[in-house]
Design a protein around this motif. Structure first.
Motif, short mmCIF file in Angstrom:
data_model
loop_
_atom_site.label_atom_id
_atom_site.label_comp_id
_atom_site.label_asym_id
_atom_site.label_seq_id
_atom_site.Cartn_x
_atom_site.Cartn_y
_atom_site.Cartn_z
N PRO A 84 23.80 36.33 31.05
CA PRO A 84 25.01 36.04 31.84
C PRO A 84 25.22 34.55 32.08
CG PRO A 84 23.74 37.82 32.85
CD PRO A 84 22.88 37.23 31.76
N GLN A 89 32.55 29.92 31.05
CA GLN A 89 33.28 30.10 32.30
C GLN A 89 34.67 29.49 32.18
OE1 GLN A 89 31.94 31.74 35.00
NE2 GLN A 89 30.17 32.16 33.70
N SER A 94 39.67 35.11 36.83
CA SER A 94 38.85 36.18 37.42
C SER A 94 39.69 37.36 37.88
CB SER A 94 38.05 35.61 38.60
OG SER A 94 38.92 35.09 39.58
N SER A 97 40.25 39.45 34.83
CA SER A 97 38.97 40.05 34.47
C SER A 97 38.66 41.26 35.34
CB SER A 97 37.86 39.01 34.59
OG SER A 97 36.62 39.54 34.22
N THR A 98 38.91 41.13 36.65
CA THR A 98 38.61 42.23 37.57
C THR A 98 39.62 43.36 37.44
OG1 THR A 98 37.68 40.63 39.13
CG2 THR A 98 38.24 42.79 40.00
N ARG A 101 39.13 44.99 33.85
CA ARG A 101 37.74 45.21 33.45
C ARG A 101 37.47 44.61 32.07
NH1 ARG A 101 38.55 47.87 37.85
NH2 ARG A 101 37.02 49.37 38.66
N LEU A 103 36.03 40.82 29.93
CA LEU A 103 35.18 39.65 30.09
C LEU A 103 35.28 38.77 28.84
CD1 LEU A 103 33.05 38.55 32.16
CD2 LEU A 103 31.31 39.56 30.69
N THR A 116 35.54 44.61 26.22
CA THR A 116 36.24 45.66 26.94
C THR A 116 35.58 47.00 26.62
OG1 THR A 116 38.37 46.75 27.29
CG2 THR A 116 37.91 45.97 25.07
N LEU A 146 29.44 46.47 31.56
CA LEU A 146 30.54 45.53 31.72
C LEU A 146 30.90 45.37 33.19
CD1 LEU A 146 32.81 43.77 30.52
CD2 LEU A 146 34.20 45.84 30.34
N ILE A 150 30.73 41.88 35.42
CA ILE A 150 31.92 41.32 36.08
C ILE A 150 31.65 41.12 37.57
CG2 ILE A 150 34.31 41.79 36.75
CD1 ILE A 150 34.66 43.19 34.05
N ALA A 153 29.31 38.17 38.09
CA ALA A 153 30.00 36.89 37.88
C ALA A 153 30.85 36.53 39.10
CB ALA A 153 30.86 36.95 36.63
N ASN A 154 31.61 37.50 39.62
CA ASN A 154 32.46 37.23 40.78
C ASN A 154 31.63 36.90 42.02
OD1 ASN A 154 34.76 37.67 39.31
ND2 ASN A 154 34.99 39.80 39.91
#
Length: 580
Positions: A84, A89, A94, A97-98, A101, A103, A116, A146, A150, A153-154
């Motif tokens: 990761p 980045q 974001s 991405s959220t 779903r 990345l 995905t 996945l 995510i 990362a957040n």
């Protein structure tokens, strides 16, 4: 009329299946009933179909990914083998991405590789393409892995940003960035009103002001993001926030600077204000620049109080100050201030204008852009696109009954020609040029195509300047400099006799590596009758410099060496900012 068949009325309504569900049914991996039940559950829980399916136990996330990869001929990737920390980045917002779903895995040319669990998401592909202007290449991954990546990362971005945006000892109730009055669209507001982003920007601006920085640099790179302040002329790295915030931070700065947040392909310029306390407002000039990995933003601090410090605070020696004051009291003529970018030319000009700003005087300025607001002075921002050039502004000024005109910079022959005519017809004109010292300014004007007679009859004084870092009075200590080094630097035999003490920087909590603030180094050269004769016969800069020295005008190096004798700065600093 025949009665309706009650069996038809009570027949179950078919549940619309997503493309992914139909594909799994046709592959024999799940039944129609399982697919329909999963769709209903996903709708009730407001979660993606594929997430509910993998959690149901009917089929594993791994089997779903393998089936989708085979059916849609899409590459399959095991996220368990991905570090990761090595993921790029800032390639994808974001929020996208959220929501979908997805990345971002990497970028090559105009193509973005995106992970995905559901490559049938046409809406996601269109949204990514719209926001990034890149073609999307899907890579199929397992839904559970996945989702975990995510969330991780957040979470890391939020925690990292909180460490930078914590208010600490600062009272943010007294600090306010004045937003643009124009209404922002809802999508922009959602992106740029994040509390951590707002706090982080407030803290950076307030820190820069408290640390007496002149500029803030927000710089995105491929794998990291950094914030640097220019303090006393030197850039210092202050923070390295998560790279994922670069787009939101850029959008926030653009909104409050009245810039177009949707335009990321061309440079933009704007302004904003920071309200510090009830009666203190600081202006900022904002410049954006598209780079390889995002927009670099530079914010210059424009403190209006700097123009009101007075001429004594700038560092002029008594004889230099007297020459300058004598020139600005003249009813007409041209005064030129020269030096590189960041050498304090604007502050010097506005200090002079502040002395001249009286109720009975009409002052007009043309700048690109106006950096310091001065009440009582008519300030005009040059706008090349609209046709408002320096020359056009000058022509308009001359029809406005001016007494004093200030031109931000003489860049071309037309501007120089109009400025000289104004100086010859009863106006005092102040302007800047980018030259190394005062004597070369006159030859530079000659090379621009201005006739020697016009130069000699209009220019009354030229001041060249540099800014040197001032030694911290609390920690500076005497330095032993060999006599040979003093002679080589430019001191005379008499000055190198050791009768005075030079100092060197040490460093303490109150300063920046031994320096605190800056002091001006000046070469103030009045254009005397003898210098006018040299100009008229088209003499060289060397002849002008020799004559100026004979008339008692110090060179920049000599002025700097005098500051060393006074203990204001170090010999190393003077040698760095002046050239002989």
């Amino acid at each position: 009329m025949a009665a309706a068949d009650p069996s038809i009325k009570n027949a179950p309504v078919a549940v619309p299946l997503p493309g992914l569900g139909r594909a799994l049914i046709s592959a024999g991996k799940i039944s129609q009933q399982v697919a329909e039940a999963t769709v209903k559950k996903a709708a009730a829980n407001r979660t993606p179909f594929i997430s509910e399916l993998s959690q149901s136990g009917e089929i594993s996330a791994r089997e779903i990914a393998e089936t989708i990869s085979s059916m849609f001929s899409t590459p399959l990737l095991d996220l368990g083998a991905v570090d990761p920390q090595q993921l790029p980045q800032g390639l994808l917002d974001s929020k996208i991405s959220t929501t979908y779903r997805v990345l971002a895995l990497g970028k090559r040319g105009n193509r973005l590789t995106v992970a995905t669990a559901d490559p049938t998401q046409q809406e996601a592909a269109e949204q990514i393409k719209f926001t990034t202007q890149l073609v999307v290449d899907w890579v199929v991954v397992e839904a559970d892995k996945l989702q975990r990546l995510i969330e991780q990362a957040n979470k890391s971005v939020g925690e990292s940003l909180d460490t930078y945006s914590a208010p600490g000892d600062f009272d943010f109730d007294d600090v306010k960035i004045e937003d643009a009055p124009e209404e922002k669209d809802s999508t922009a507001g959602a992106d740029v009103e994040d509390a951590p982003i707002v706090k982080f920007l407030h803290k950076m601006l307030l820190d820069a002001f408290n640390m007496r920085a002149s500029d803030l640099h927000f710089e995105p790179y491929e794998h990291h993001y950094r914030v640097r302040f220019r303090i006393d002329g030197e850039l210092r790295e202050i923070a390295t926030p998560p790279i994922a915030i670069k787009d939101k931070l850029a959008s926030r700065i653009k909104v409050i600077s009245r810039l177009d947040i949707s335009e990321k392909r061309v440079p933009q310029d704007g302004r904003m204000k920071l309200k510090v306390g009830p009666d203190r407002v600081i202006d900022f000039r904002v410049s954006t620049l598209p780079t390889l990995f995002g927009e670099k933003i530079v914010i210059r601090i424009l403190d209006p109080s700097s123009a009101k410090m007075g001429i004594d605070a700038l560092g002029y020696e008594p004889e230099e100050k007297e020459r300058l004051l004598h020139a600005i009291r003249r009813p007409y003529g041209m005064i030129l201030v020269t030096g590189p970018t960041g050498s304090g030319k604007t502050v010097s000009l506005y200090t002079c204008l502040n002395l001249l700003n009286q109720p009975g005087v009409n002052i007009a300025t043309a700048e690109d852009p106006s950096e310091i607001n001065l009440p009582g002075v008519n300030q005009v921002n040059v706008n090349e696109k609209a046709g408002l050039t320096f020359a056009a502004a000058l022509k308009a000024f001359l029809r406005q009954d001016p007494d004093i005109i200030m031109v931000g910079e003489i860049r071309d022959l037309e501007t120089a020609d109009i400025s000289i005519k104004a100086a010859q017809t009863g106006h005092l004109v102040l302007s800047t040029l980018h030259t190394n010292d005062a004597p070369t300014t006159l030859t530079r004007m000659r090379n621009m195509g201005i006739a020697p007679f016009n130069i000699a009859s209009s220019v009354i004084l030229i001041t060249a300047q540099r800014l040197a870092r001032r030694l911290c009075p609390q920690c500076k200590e005497p330095a032993e400099v060999p006599r040979e080094a003093l002679l080589e630097a430019g001191y005379s035999e008499e000055d190198a006799d050791g009768s005075w003490v030079s100092y060197r920087p040490v460093g303490c909590p109150a300063c920046n590596n031994g320096y605190k603030g800056r002091v001006g180094i000046y070469q103030v050269m009045p254009v005397s009758e003898e210098i006018q004769r040299i100009i008229l016969r088209d003499g060289s800069a060397l002849e002008i410099a020799a004559q100026a020295r004979a008339e008692g005008v110090r060179s920049l190096r000599e002025s700097g060496l005098h500051k060393v004798k006074l203990g204001l700065t170090s010999l190393e600093e003077v040698l760095a900012v002046t050239n002989e």
